[in-house]
Write a protein that holds these residues in place. Structure first.
Motif, short mmCIF file in Angstrom:
data_model
loop_
_atom_site.label_atom_id
_atom_site.label_comp_id
_atom_site.label_asym_id
_atom_site.label_seq_id
_atom_site.Cartn_x
_atom_site.Cartn_y
_atom_site.Cartn_z
N ILE A 10 -2.13 -1.84 -70.06
CA ILE A 10 -2.68 -2.71 -68.93
C ILE A 10 -1.46 -3.86 -68.86
N LYS A 11 -0.67 -3.89 -67.87
CA LYS A 11 0.62 -4.81 -67.97
C LYS A 11 0.37 -6.32 -67.59
N PRO A 12 1.24 -7.17 -67.67
CA PRO A 12 1.17 -8.72 -67.62
C PRO A 12 0.54 -8.93 -66.22
N VAL A 53 14.15 4.14 -74.71
CA VAL A 53 14.74 5.08 -73.85
C VAL A 53 15.32 4.58 -72.62
N HIS A 54 14.88 3.47 -72.14
CA HIS A 54 15.41 2.68 -70.89
C HIS A 54 16.60 1.74 -71.04
N ARG A 55 17.09 1.70 -72.27
CA ARG A 55 17.98 0.51 -72.61
C ARG A 55 19.13 0.59 -71.62
N ASN A 86 -4.58 10.77 -67.07
CA ASN A 86 -4.15 9.33 -67.01
C ASN A 86 -2.89 9.12 -66.08
N ARG A 87 -1.80 10.16 -66.02
CA ARG A 87 -0.77 9.88 -65.09
C ARG A 87 -1.40 10.04 -63.61
N GLU A 88 -2.34 10.85 -63.25
CA GLU A 88 -2.86 11.24 -62.11
C GLU A 88 -3.63 9.75 -61.57
N ALA A 92 1.86 7.17 -58.58
CA ALA A 92 3.45 7.10 -58.59
C ALA A 92 3.80 5.61 -59.26
N THR A 93 5.06 5.63 -59.87
CA THR A 93 5.68 4.39 -60.73
C THR A 93 5.80 3.36 -59.32
N ASN A 94 6.48 3.75 -58.13
CA ASN A 94 6.42 2.73 -57.21
C ASN A 94 5.07 2.78 -56.43
N ILE A 111 7.37 -2.17 -57.83
CA ILE A 111 7.83 -0.94 -58.92
C ILE A 111 7.78 -1.53 -60.34
N GLU A 112 8.23 -2.81 -60.45
CA GLU A 112 8.01 -3.38 -62.05
C GLU A 112 6.91 -3.70 -62.27
N ALA A 113 6.20 -4.53 -61.51
CA ALA A 113 4.85 -5.01 -62.01
C ALA A 113 3.92 -4.25 -61.32
N ASN A 114 3.91 -3.27 -62.18
CA ASN A 114 2.83 -1.79 -61.63
C ASN A 114 1.87 -1.68 -62.55
N THR A 115 1.08 -2.71 -63.22
CA THR A 115 -0.11 -2.47 -63.49
C THR A 115 -0.36 -1.87 -64.83
N VAL A 116 0.01 -0.64 -64.88
CA VAL A 116 -0.20 0.14 -66.05
C VAL A 116 1.04 0.93 -66.57
N HIS A 117 1.13 1.32 -67.75
CA HIS A 117 1.90 2.23 -68.33
C HIS A 117 1.13 3.39 -68.87
N GLY A 118 1.61 4.79 -68.99
CA GLY A 118 0.92 5.82 -69.44
C GLY A 118 1.83 6.65 -69.99
N SER A 119 1.58 7.34 -71.34
CA SER A 119 2.49 8.33 -71.81
C SER A 119 2.85 9.39 -71.03
P1 ATP Z 1 5.53 3.72 -67.32
O1 ATP Z 1 6.62 4.36 -68.40
O2 ATP Z 1 5.44 2.34 -67.40
O3 ATP Z 1 4.34 4.45 -67.41
P2 ATP Z 1 6.62 5.45 -65.07
O4 ATP Z 1 6.72 6.44 -66.32
O5 ATP Z 1 5.74 5.88 -63.89
O6 ATP Z 1 6.07 4.27 -66.05
P3 ATP Z 1 9.48 5.01 -66.01
O7 ATP Z 1 10.59 5.63 -64.96
O8 ATP Z 1 8.89 5.46 -67.39
O9 ATP Z 1 7.96 5.09 -65.05
O10 ATP Z 1 9.64 3.46 -66.01
C1 ATP Z 1 9.13 2.68 -66.87
C2 ATP Z 1 8.95 1.51 -66.25
O11 ATP Z 1 10.00 0.55 -65.87
C3 ATP Z 1 8.06 1.36 -64.73
O12 ATP Z 1 6.62 1.48 -64.97
C4 ATP Z 1 8.42 0.05 -64.14
O13 ATP Z 1 7.62 -1.10 -64.60
C5 ATP Z 1 9.71 -0.08 -64.48
N1 ATP Z 1 10.61 0.63 -63.50
C6 ATP Z 1 10.96 1.76 -63.36
N2 ATP Z 1 12.05 1.68 -62.58
C7 ATP Z 1 12.26 0.77 -61.90
C8 ATP Z 1 13.21 0.12 -60.98
N3 ATP Z 1 14.00 0.83 -60.19
N4 ATP Z 1 13.06 -1.24 -60.75
C9 ATP Z 1 12.36 -2.02 -61.62
N5 ATP Z 1 11.73 -1.58 -62.58
C10 ATP Z 1 11.45 -0.12 -62.86
#
Ligand code: ATP
Ligand code: MG
Length: 140
Positions: A10-12, A53-55, A86-88, A92-94, A111-119
């Protein structure tokens, strides 16, 4: 389908708005059980390691800054086909692309402040759980 585990954050943006309970209720209503949970403030090193992985992605620096901008709640969730389930419910990310009734459609700010992360796979779930929890901190 077997009972499996996934890892959730649960994100900031959500902890700041006092939505920990509301988000957790949506996870539970989706059939997931919280079998471990702790509220932490991630260090920069933890956030960089977790999102390694997103480096190379252009948003990496901002993502790390966001993830350490406030407390997060890290959780292990258990349920039938937990990763997919959980993904369901996350959506979607956005949030603009997320289905009605999902956590991100309901609560996400961007899309960034998107509340949750899930594997996104069983393999990554195991790695991510081990990043934050010892096995004896997890109990069904
Ligand atoms: P998460 O891994 O957080 O569950 P996700 O699998 O739906 O999310 P990823 O592609 O793994 O999405 O991206 C990881 C996180 O990076 C996203 O949840 C989001 O917070 C951020 N992110 C992804 N794409 C963008 C973007 N285009 N701009 C800004 N932040 C992004
Ligand atoms: Mg992801």
């Amino acid at each position: 389908m077997a009972t499996t585990r996934t890892f959730s954050i649960i994100k900031p943006d959500a902890t700041r708005r006092n939505l920990t309970g509301a988000v957790t209720k949506m996870l539970e209503d989706a059939g997931l059980r919280v079998v471990a949970s702790k509220r932490i403030r991630m260090t920069r090193e933890q956030a960089e390691g977790f999102y390694a992985v997103h480096r190379e992605r252009p948003f990496f620096g901002e993502l790390v800054d966001f993830m350490i901008s406030g407390p997060v709640v890290v959780q292990v969730l258990e349920g039938e086909d937990a990763v997919r389930r959980n993904r369901e419910v996350m959506g979607a990310t956005n949030p603009n692309d997320a289905d009605e009734g999902t956590i991100r459609k309901t609560f996400a700010e961007s899309i960034e402040a998107n509340t949750v992360h899930g594997s996104d796979s069983d393999e990554n779930a195991a790695t991510e759980i081990a990043f934050f929890f010892k096995e004896d901190e997890i109990t069904g």
